[in-house]
Scaffold this active site. Structure first.
Site, PDB file in Angstrom:
ATOM      1  N   GLY A  11      83.545  40.939 132.093  1.00 36.16           N
ATOM      2  CA  GLY A  11      83.452  41.009 130.635  1.00 36.16           C
ATOM      3  C   GLY A  11      83.116  42.426 130.202  1.00 36.16           C
ATOM      4  CB  ILE A  56      86.266  35.606 136.035  1.00 37.19           C
ATOM      5  CG1 ILE A  56      86.292  34.649 134.854  1.00 37.19           C
ATOM      6  CG2 ILE A  56      85.717  36.966 135.656  1.00 37.19           C
ATOM      7  CD1 ILE A  56      84.900  34.357 134.279  1.00 37.19           C
ATOM      8  CE1 TYR A 155      76.755  30.765 123.476  1.00 37.98           C
ATOM      9  CE2 TYR A 155      78.467  31.476 124.999  1.00 37.98           C
ATOM     10  CZ  TYR A 155      77.294  31.724 124.298  1.00 37.98           C
ATOM     11  OH  TYR A 155      76.664  32.945 124.449  1.00 37.98           O
ATOM     12  CE  LYS A 159      76.820  32.156 128.116  1.00 35.18           C
ATOM     13  NZ  LYS A 159      77.064  33.245 129.066  1.00 35.18           N
TER      14      LYS A 159
HETATM   15  C1  AKB Z   1      77.169  33.121 119.791  1.00 36.25           C
HETATM   16  O1  AKB Z   1      76.951  33.150 118.583  1.00 36.25           O
HETATM   17  O2  AKB Z   1      77.910  32.297 120.326  1.00 36.25           O
HETATM   18  C2  AKB Z   1      76.452  34.124 120.686  1.00 36.25           C
HETATM   19  C3  AKB Z   1      75.149  33.566 121.102  1.00 36.25           C
HETATM   20  C4  AKB Z   1      74.049  33.401 120.156  1.00 36.25           C
HETATM   21  O3  AKB Z   1      74.978  33.271 122.267  1.00 36.25           O
HETATM   22  N1  AKB Z   1      76.270  35.367 119.968  1.00 36.25           N
END
Ligand code: AKB
Length: 340
Positions: A11, A56, A155, A159
């Site tokens: 990245g 990746i 997301y 994570k």
């Molecule tokens: C997002 O907004 O997705 C990122 C974060 C807060 O991890 N900037």
């Protein structure tokens, strides 16, 4: 054939990647291999020992990396951010989870070759938290790492799981094997708040409104903020984000009581942010036109996080509070960029 000992940054063409390459160059460290889907600009390419344009998820590419380089540290920044991941959740899983597992496996392979642990720096996010409603968010205040790990975005789920993968490889790898074997992966992660760069505008994030508002004001463009005035999350400017990654990377492993740490600098509502922007750019035209769904994601993220453990274990403290962030970093740097 002796393979060159290097640090790998994935990245690398992103906003954190640029900052990291520049900081390494300032310290005279050019043993960097930069990997990104997008070509690295010549200026940053010149600061690296190698720059690879690739994916990746490309196993052949990762095999080539193993054959050409002796990797001792990985800063794995490649990811699809929260808003973009909601539109393409399957791709987000592949990039954010399978891509990360590919890099963890590469770290394990490299550690086996050269016999030393590979430090794996992983930027997690406040997106791993999920507050159920605004009243709870207000009551919860500064969230500790172990609280409210209930992500509501793909997301955030990605994570959250990758944090656990890293902890498994570092602490519980092949626990049933005949003899205890270390993976050689020394995984370390910071949960970033909203990162604000004076140099680049992020894309695909839900916290992007902060950078978008500031850059629009500097360009003399009107800005419609997609969250409401009351929306509040923690933020940090990019130099402190780079500082946190490097400081955690250099901390002796025996000082780390855990693998994942909160870091933060200042907590602002979008209304307070507008006031700081208007002070710097008095003619800024900023209005609030909340996008209900995106604003609702911000409402599940904490108003602030408790980074006491990072301070205790590896002496973390931000250089930029909100006043210094605007006066000494954001306004002068952005103004130069747009010749304001
Ligand atoms: C997002 O907004 O997705 C990122 C974060 C807060 O991890 N900037």
């Amino acid at each position: 054939m002796v393979r060159k000992p290097v640090t790998l940054i994935t990245g690398a063409s992103g906003e954190v990647g640029f900052g990291l390459i520049e900081r390494f160059a300032e310290r005279g460290d050019s043993d960097i291999v930069a990997l990104d889907l997008n070509e690295l600009p010549d200026e940053h390419r010149a600061m690296c020992a190698g720059a690879i344009t690739g994916d990746i998820l490309d196993q052949n590419l990762l095999e080539r990396l193993i054959s050409e380089y002796e990797i001792h540290a990985i800063y794995h920044l490649a990811a699809l951010l929260s808003t973009r991941s909601e539109f393409t959740p399957d791709t987000a899983h592949r990039v954010n989870v399978e891509g990360t597992l590919n890099l963890i496996r590469l770290a394990h392979e490299q550690a086996r070759w050269h016999g030393n642990p590979v430090r794996f720096l992983f930027p997690s996010s406040i997106a791993v938290y999920g507050l159920p409603d605004l009243a709870t968010k207000r009551r919860a205040g500064r969230i500790r790492e172990s609280e409210w790990n209930l992500p509501t975005t793909m997301y955030g789920c990605n994570k959250c799981y990758c944090e656990q993968l890293g902890r498994y490889y570092s602490e519980h790898f092949r626990q049933l094997s005949a003899e205890a074997t270390s993976s050689g992966v020394d995984f370390r992660s910071v949960r970033f708040p909203g990162l604000i760069s004076a140099v680049t505008i992020p894309s695909g994030g839900t916290s992007d409104y902060a950078a978008e508002m500031i850059h629009a004001a500097a360009r003399g463009e009107a800005y419609e903020c997609f969250v409401g005035e009351e929306a509040r999350i923690p933020f940090m400017v990019m130099p402190d984000g780079i500082k946190a990654l490097l400081q955690l990377a250099e901390a002796p492993v025996e000082c780390l009581s855990q693998r994942v740490y909160n870091v933060t600098s200042f907590s602002l509502s979008a209304g307070e942010l507008r006031e700081y922007v208007r002070k710097a750019f008095p003619n800024a035209e900023i209005c609030f036109k909340p996008d209900g769904k995106r604003a609702a994601i911000i409402d599940t993220w904490p108003a602030d996080v408790d980074d006491t453990l990072a301070t205790r274990d590896w002496e973390w403290r931000p250089d930029f509070d909100v006043k210094r962030a605007f006066d000494e970093y954001l306004v002068p740097t952005i103004s130069r960029q747009y010749q304001v």
